[in-house]
Design a protein around this motif. Structure first.
Motif, PDB file in Angstrom:
ATOM      1  N   MET A 235     -13.571  -1.032  10.914  1.00 11.12           N
ATOM      2  CA  MET A 235     -13.445  -0.569   9.524  1.00 11.12           C
ATOM      3  C   MET A 235     -12.038  -0.848   8.987  1.00 11.12           C
ATOM      4  SD  MET A 235     -14.551   3.128   8.050  1.00 11.12           S
ATOM      5  CE  MET A 235     -12.984   3.838   7.655  1.00 11.12           C
ATOM      6  N   THR A 236     -11.976  -1.238   7.748  1.00 14.31           N
ATOM      7  CA  THR A 236     -10.667  -1.482   7.148  1.00 14.31           C
ATOM      8  C   THR A 236     -10.069  -0.158   6.678  1.00 14.31           C
ATOM      9  OG1 THR A 236     -12.029  -3.069   5.955  1.00 14.31           O
ATOM     10  CG2 THR A 236      -9.667  -3.323   5.744  1.00 14.31           C
ATOM     11  N   ARG A 237      -8.765  -0.085   6.684  1.00 15.55           N
ATOM     12  CA  ARG A 237      -8.075   1.098   6.151  1.00 15.55           C
ATOM     13  C   ARG A 237      -7.151   0.614   5.047  1.00 15.55           C
ATOM     14  NH1 ARG A 237      -7.609   5.284  10.149  1.00 15.55           N
ATOM     15  NH2 ARG A 237      -5.417   5.699   9.782  1.00 15.55           N
ATOM     16  N   ILE A 238      -7.262   1.270   3.907  1.00 15.35           N
ATOM     17  CA  ILE A 238      -6.478   0.799   2.757  1.00 15.35           C
ATOM     18  C   ILE A 238      -5.607   1.921   2.197  1.00 15.35           C
ATOM     19  CG2 ILE A 238      -6.577  -0.276   0.460  1.00 15.35           C
ATOM     20  CD1 ILE A 238      -9.352  -1.348   1.150  1.00 15.35           C
ATOM     21  N   THR A 239      -4.342   1.584   1.926  1.00 18.18           N
ATOM     22  CA  THR A 239      -3.475   2.475   1.147  1.00 18.18           C
ATOM     23  C   THR A 239      -3.474   1.956  -0.281  1.00 18.18           C
ATOM     24  OG1 THR A 239      -2.016   3.072   2.967  1.00 18.18           O
ATOM     25  CG2 THR A 239      -1.062   3.175   0.766  1.00 18.18           C
ATOM     26  N   CYS A 240      -3.637   2.851  -1.245  1.00 15.73           N
ATOM     27  CA  CYS A 240      -3.586   2.456  -2.659  1.00 15.73           C
ATOM     28  C   CYS A 240      -2.440   3.195  -3.330  1.00 15.73           C
ATOM     29  CB  CYS A 240      -4.838   2.890  -3.405  1.00 15.73           C
ATOM     30  SG  CYS A 240      -6.319   2.133  -2.836  1.00 15.73           S
ATOM     31  N   LYS A 241      -1.580   2.460  -3.982  1.00 18.32           N
ATOM     32  CA  LYS A 241      -0.532   3.113  -4.770  1.00 18.32           C
ATOM     33  C   LYS A 241      -0.840   2.866  -6.239  1.00 18.32           C
ATOM     34  CE  LYS A 241       3.334   2.897  -7.316  1.00 18.32           C
ATOM     35  NZ  LYS A 241       3.751   1.995  -8.408  1.00 18.32           N
ATOM     36  N   PHE A 242      -0.793   3.933  -7.033  1.00 15.10           N
ATOM     37  CA  PHE A 242      -1.051   3.799  -8.465  1.00 15.10           C
ATOM     38  C   PHE A 242       0.228   4.098  -9.237  1.00 15.10           C
ATOM     39  CE2 PHE A 242      -5.130   4.575  -6.506  1.00 15.10           C
ATOM     40  CZ  PHE A 242      -5.915   3.595  -7.092  1.00 15.10           C
ATOM     41  N   GLY A 243       0.596   3.208 -10.126  1.00 13.95           N
ATOM     42  CA  GLY A 243       1.820   3.357 -10.913  1.00 13.95           C
ATOM     43  C   GLY A 243       1.635   4.309 -12.081  1.00 13.95           C
TER      44      GLY A 243
ATOM     45  N   ASP B 259      -4.788  -1.780   7.105  1.00 15.00           N
ATOM     46  CA  ASP B 259      -4.918  -3.233   7.153  1.00 15.00           C
ATOM     47  C   ASP B 259      -4.479  -3.851   5.839  1.00 15.00           C
ATOM     48  OD1 ASP B 259      -6.747  -3.271   9.655  1.00 15.00           O
ATOM     49  OD2 ASP B 259      -7.661  -1.832   8.280  1.00 15.00           O
ATOM     50  N   LEU B 260      -4.375  -3.004   4.809  1.00 11.79           N
ATOM     51  CA  LEU B 260      -4.074  -3.547   3.487  1.00 11.79           C
ATOM     52  C   LEU B 260      -3.352  -2.495   2.645  1.00 11.79           C
ATOM     53  CD1 LEU B 260      -4.640  -5.882   1.420  1.00 11.79           C
ATOM     54  CD2 LEU B 260      -6.764  -4.714   0.831  1.00 11.79           C
ATOM     55  N   TYR B 261      -2.388  -2.960   1.856  1.00 11.18           N
ATOM     56  CA  TYR B 261      -1.695  -2.085   0.905  1.00 11.18           C
ATOM     57  C   TYR B 261      -2.028  -2.602  -0.497  1.00 11.18           C
ATOM     58  CZ  TYR B 261       2.363  -0.276  -1.775  1.00 11.18           C
ATOM     59  OH  TYR B 261       3.185   0.302  -2.723  1.00 11.18           O
ATOM     60  N   GLU B 262      -2.857  -1.842  -1.218  1.00  9.22           N
ATOM     61  CA  GLU B 262      -3.168  -2.235  -2.599  1.00  9.22           C
ATOM     62  C   GLU B 262      -2.185  -1.542  -3.532  1.00  9.22           C
ATOM     63  OE1 GLU B 262      -8.005  -2.995  -2.571  1.00  9.22           O
ATOM     64  OE2 GLU B 262      -7.239  -1.081  -3.260  1.00  9.22           O
ATOM     65  N   ASN B 263      -1.490  -2.331  -4.307  1.00  8.41           N
ATOM     66  CA  ASN B 263      -0.533  -1.778  -5.259  1.00  8.41           C
ATOM     67  C   ASN B 263      -1.124  -1.981  -6.654  1.00  8.41           C
ATOM     68  OD1 ASN B 263       1.876  -2.031  -7.165  1.00  8.41           O
ATOM     69  ND2 ASN B 263       2.843  -1.233  -5.310  1.00  8.41           N
ATOM     70  N   TRP B 264      -1.637  -0.873  -7.219  1.00  9.51           N
ATOM     71  CA  TRP B 264      -2.334  -0.941  -8.510  1.00  9.51           C
ATOM     72  C   TRP B 264      -1.354  -0.686  -9.643  1.00  9.51           C
ATOM     73  CZ3 TRP B 264      -7.514  -2.159  -9.131  1.00  9.51           C
ATOM     74  CH2 TRP B 264      -8.264  -2.238  -7.948  1.00  9.51           C
ATOM     75  N   THR B 265      -1.291  -1.658 -10.552  1.00  8.04           N
ATOM     76  CA  THR B 265      -0.309  -1.551 -11.617  1.00  8.04           C
ATOM     77  C   THR B 265      -0.954  -1.931 -12.949  1.00  8.04           C
ATOM     78  OG1 THR B 265       1.836  -2.408 -12.276  1.00  8.04           O
ATOM     79  CG2 THR B 265       0.548  -3.851 -10.885  1.00  8.04           C
ATOM     80  N   ASP B 266      -0.160  -2.334 -13.936  1.00 10.56           N
ATOM     81  CA  ASP B 266      -0.753  -2.636 -15.240  1.00 10.56           C
ATOM     82  C   ASP B 266      -0.718  -4.121 -15.567  1.00 10.56           C
ATOM     83  OD1 ASP B 266       1.945  -2.705 -15.454  1.00 10.56           O
ATOM     84  OD2 ASP B 266       2.106  -1.418 -17.218  1.00 10.56           O
TER      85      ASP B 266
ATOM     86  N   SER C 177       6.055  -5.604   5.829  1.00 14.35           N
ATOM     87  CA  SER C 177       6.212  -6.975   6.334  1.00 14.35           C
ATOM     88  C   SER C 177       6.436  -6.971   7.840  1.00 14.35           C
ATOM     89  CB  SER C 177       7.324  -7.719   5.610  1.00 14.35           C
ATOM     90  OG  SER C 177       8.562  -7.115   5.859  1.00 14.35           O
ATOM     91  N   THR C 178       7.179  -6.002   8.362  1.00 14.20           N
ATOM     92  CA  THR C 178       7.389  -5.979   9.810  1.00 14.20           C
ATOM     93  C   THR C 178       6.068  -5.703  10.540  1.00 14.20           C
ATOM     94  OG1 THR C 178       8.225  -3.776   9.400  1.00 14.20           O
ATOM     95  CG2 THR C 178       9.837  -5.394  10.054  1.00 14.20           C
ATOM     96  N   ALA C 179       5.135  -5.045   9.883  1.00 17.33           N
ATOM     97  CA  ALA C 179       3.853  -4.769  10.523  1.00 17.33           C
ATOM     98  C   ALA C 179       2.800  -5.815  10.130  1.00 17.33           C
ATOM     99  CB  ALA C 179       3.376  -3.373  10.124  1.00 17.33           C
ATOM    100  N   GLY C 180       3.171  -6.764   9.293  1.00 13.21           N
ATOM    101  CA  GLY C 180       2.239  -7.834   8.888  1.00 13.21           C
ATOM    102  C   GLY C 180       1.093  -7.351   8.009  1.00 13.21           C
ATOM    103  N   ILE C 181       1.293  -6.244   7.288  1.00 18.51           N
ATOM    104  CA  ILE C 181       0.216  -5.731   6.412  1.00 18.51           C
ATOM    105  C   ILE C 181       0.347  -6.412   5.037  1.00 18.51           C
ATOM    106  CG2 ILE C 181      -0.760  -3.652   5.325  1.00 18.51           C
ATOM    107  CD1 ILE C 181       0.782  -2.042   7.553  1.00 18.51           C
ATOM    108  N   PRO C 182      -0.697  -7.073   4.559  1.00 21.31           N
ATOM    109  CA  PRO C 182      -0.585  -7.722   3.245  1.00 21.31           C
ATOM    110  C   PRO C 182      -0.543  -6.707   2.089  1.00 21.31           C
ATOM    111  CG  PRO C 182      -2.713  -8.220   4.275  1.00 21.31           C
ATOM    112  CD  PRO C 182      -1.988  -7.312   5.206  1.00 21.31           C
ATOM    113  N   ILE C 183       0.118  -7.104   1.023  1.00 19.80           N
ATOM    114  CA  ILE C 183       0.141  -6.275  -0.196  1.00 19.80           C
ATOM    115  C   ILE C 183      -0.694  -6.995  -1.246  1.00 19.80           C
ATOM    116  CG2 ILE C 183       1.588  -5.160  -1.956  1.00 19.80           C
ATOM    117  CD1 ILE C 183       4.013  -5.612  -0.168  1.00 19.80           C
TER     118      ILE C 183
END
Ligand code: ASP
Length: 436
Positions: free
Chosen positions: A1-9, A200-207, A253-259
Motif C-alpha cells: 500500500m502506498t502512504r501519502i503525506t499531503c500538505k495544503f497551502g 512513498d510520496l509527498y503531495e504538496n497541494w497549492t494554487d 531527498s535524503t530518503a528518496g521520496i518524490p514530491i
C-alpha cells in the motif's frame, strides 16, 4: 500500500468552500493519511492572511497596546469556518489562551504558529483525525537546525491507522518554546512528516499546476515542467522560482521520496514531479533569474603566483559575515558576485579591506546586475548548449557581463544588466523550449 503525506497551502484553506475541496481530495484516496495544514490564507487579493494578523497581534501586544482588532478578525474567520463546516469549535477559549501569551515572548514565533495550530485543530475535528502538535515532536537544536531526533519522535506519533493532521510551520526549541520556520515553512513540515511517516510520496497541494519553465510574468506561455530532479529544483529555487520553500527538499531527498506539486483548484492536472533522477533528458528544464547583484572585480598581475591571494580576499567576506554567490576567475583577475542585500551597509568597508589586504592593480565594482540560471541535468549529454544560449542572447542584443558554468554541468549562470533580465530570459526560453 502506498502512504501519502499531503500538505495544503493557505490559499487552499482560505474559506469553507476551499476546505471542502481539500476534504474531497483527501477522501478520494485512502492512501492520503498524513495531512499538513497551513493557516487560512487570503480569500481575495486584498484580504488578510491569518499569519499576518498574528504577527501584527504579537507586535501590538509587545507594545502594550490594544490588540482587539486582529483578535476580532481571527475570531470571525474561525467562527465562520466552523459554522460552515458544521463542527463545534471553541474558538473563544483557544483565543483566550493565545491572548494570555500574546506579548509573553520577545520573538513572534509562538503567535505566528497559532494560525496553523487552530486551522489544523479544526480540520482534524472535521475529518475525525488524530491531531499531532509539532511542539511535542518537531525539535530544533539550540543552533536553530532541525534535530534529527525529530524523525523518530514524530514517526512514533504517526503510528496506527486512520488520518493524522499536523500543523505546518513550527516545532519547538530544546527549552520547549515554539519556533517557526521562515515564511512559507509549512512546506518544510510536509517534507519532515513525509519522511517521519515513511511515506512513498509527498503531495504538496497549492494554487498553481506545478512549476513552469520560466516565470509566467516574463514568458506568458511558459510550459509546465513535468519532472525535475531535487538538484535541478534547488538551482531554480535559489535563483527565484518560488512555488516550494527552498528548504523543503532536504528531508525527503535524503530518503528518496518524490514530491508532487499539485493544484487544489485543478486536482486532475498532472502537476510537477520532483524526483531523485529523471528519465527524460531534455537539456534544459527551467530558467530562473533575478536582479539585485553586484560584481567586485579584482585585477592584479601575476595574481596566480601570489600565495594565499584568494584566501585573503575570501577572508574579508568571512570576517564581515557576508556570503558571495559566484566566483569567476581569470589568470590575473578574480570576480565575486554578491547579492546587494548582503552588502548593505558594509560595502565600502569590504572594498577598503580588500584593497588593503591584496593591493590590487585595479578594484572595480559593477552594480545593477541580474543573474540568470539556465538549468538542466541533460546538459552534459548535449553538445552546444552554451553556444545556443549565447547565440540567442546575441540575437536579442543582450550583452553578457559574466558567465559561469558549474562543474556539475547542470547549469549555466549568466550575469546581465538588470534592464536586460526580461529579454534575456525570453530569448533563452525560446531557444530551448523546443530543443530536445
Ligand atoms: N502561514 C505561514 C506563512 O504565511 C506558513 C505557511 O503558510 O507555509 O508564511
Amino acid at each position: 500500500m502506498t502512504r501519502i503525506t499531503c500538505k495544503f497551502g493557505g490559499t487552499s484553506l482560505a474559506d469553507a468552500a476551499c476546505i471542502r475541496e481539500v476534504l474531497a481530495i483527501i477522501r478520494a484516496n485512502p492512501d492520503r493519511r498524513f495531512i499538513v495544514a497551513s493557516a487560512p490564507g487570503k480569500r481575495t487579493p486584498d484580504d488578510k492572511k491569518i499569519t499576518d494578523l498574528l504577527y501584527a497581534w504579537h507586535s501590538i501586544a509587545r507594545q502594550g497596546l490594544d490588540a482587539s482588532e486582529p483578535r476580532r478578525i481571527i475570531e470571525a474567520r474561525f467562527t465562520e469556518l466552523a459554522r460552515e463546516l458544521g463542527v463545534t469549535f471553541d474558538i473563544d477559549s483557544h483565543l483566550r489562551e493565545i491572548a494570555e501569551l500574546a506579548g509573553a515572548y520577545e520573538t513572534p514565533d509562538y503567535m505566528a504558529s497559532r494560525g496553523e495550530y487552530l486551522n489544523s485543530r479544526l480540520i482534524a475535528e472535521v475529518l475525525g483525525a488524530v491531531f499531532v502538535d509539532p511542539a511535542d515532536c518537531i525539535k530544533f537544536k539550540a543552533s536553530g537546525e532541525l534535530d534529527p531526533a525529530t524523525y523518530d519522535l514524530l514517526g512514533a506519533r504517526l503510528q496506527g491507522g486512520g488520518l493524522f493532521v499536523v500543523p505546518g510551520f513550527y516545532g519547538a526549541m530544546p527549552d520547549g518554546s515554539v519556533r517557526t520556520f521562515s515564511r512559507g515553512g509549512s512546506d518544510v513540515t510536509g517534507s519532515i512528516v513525509a519522511r517521519a511517516s515513511k511515506c512513498d510520496l509527498y503531495e504538496n497541494w497549492t494554487d498553481v499546476s506545478g512549476f513552469l519553465m520560466a516565470d509566467p510574468r516574463i514568458v506568458p506561455n511558459a510550459k509546465r515542467i513535468e519532472e525535475v530532479t531535487y538538484k535541478e529544483l534547488r538551482e531554480l529555487a535559489y535563483m527565484g522560482a518560488t512555488v516550494l520553500h527552498d528548504e523543503a527538499i532536504f528531508p525527503v531527498s535524503t530518503a528518496g521520496i518524490p514530491i508532487h506539486i499539485r493544484n487544489t483548484k485543478d486536482p486532475k492536472a498532472p502537476g510537477t514531479m520532483i524526483v531523485a533522477a529523471r528519465e527524460s533528458h531534455t537539456p534544459v528544464c527551467g530558467i530562473a533569474g533575478h536582479t539585485g547583484f553586484t560584481m567586485i572585480n579584482i585585477e592584479k598581475t601575476l595574481m596566480n603566483k601570489e600565495k594565499g591571494f584568494g584566501v585573503r580576499v575570501l577572508s574579508v567576506f568571512d570576517e564581515f559575515g557576508v556570503s558571495w554567490e559566484h566566483m569567476p576567475t581569470g589568470i590575473d583577475t578574480m570576480s565575486l558576485i554578491v547579492r546587494d542585500q548582503e552588502l548593505k551597509g558594509k560595502g565600502d568597508a569590504i572594498f577598503e579591506a580588500i584593497q588593503k589586504r591584496t593591493d590590487p592593480d585595479e578594484l572595480t565594482i559593477t552594480s545593477g546586475l541580474a543573474m540568470i540560471a539556465t538549468v538542466g541535468q541533460g546538459m552534459n549529454h548535449h553538445v552546444g548548449v552554451a553556444a545556443r544560449l549565447t547565440g540567442a542572447l546575441a540575437r536579442a542584443g543582450v550583452n553578457i557581463r559574466v558567465i559561469d558554468q558549474g562543474s556539475s554541468e547542470m547549469n549555466i549562470i549568466i550575469g546581465v544588466e538588470e534592464g536586460d533580465l526580461k529579454s534575456a530570459i525570453q530569448a533563452i526560453y525560446e531557444t530551448f523550449d523546443t530543443w530536445t
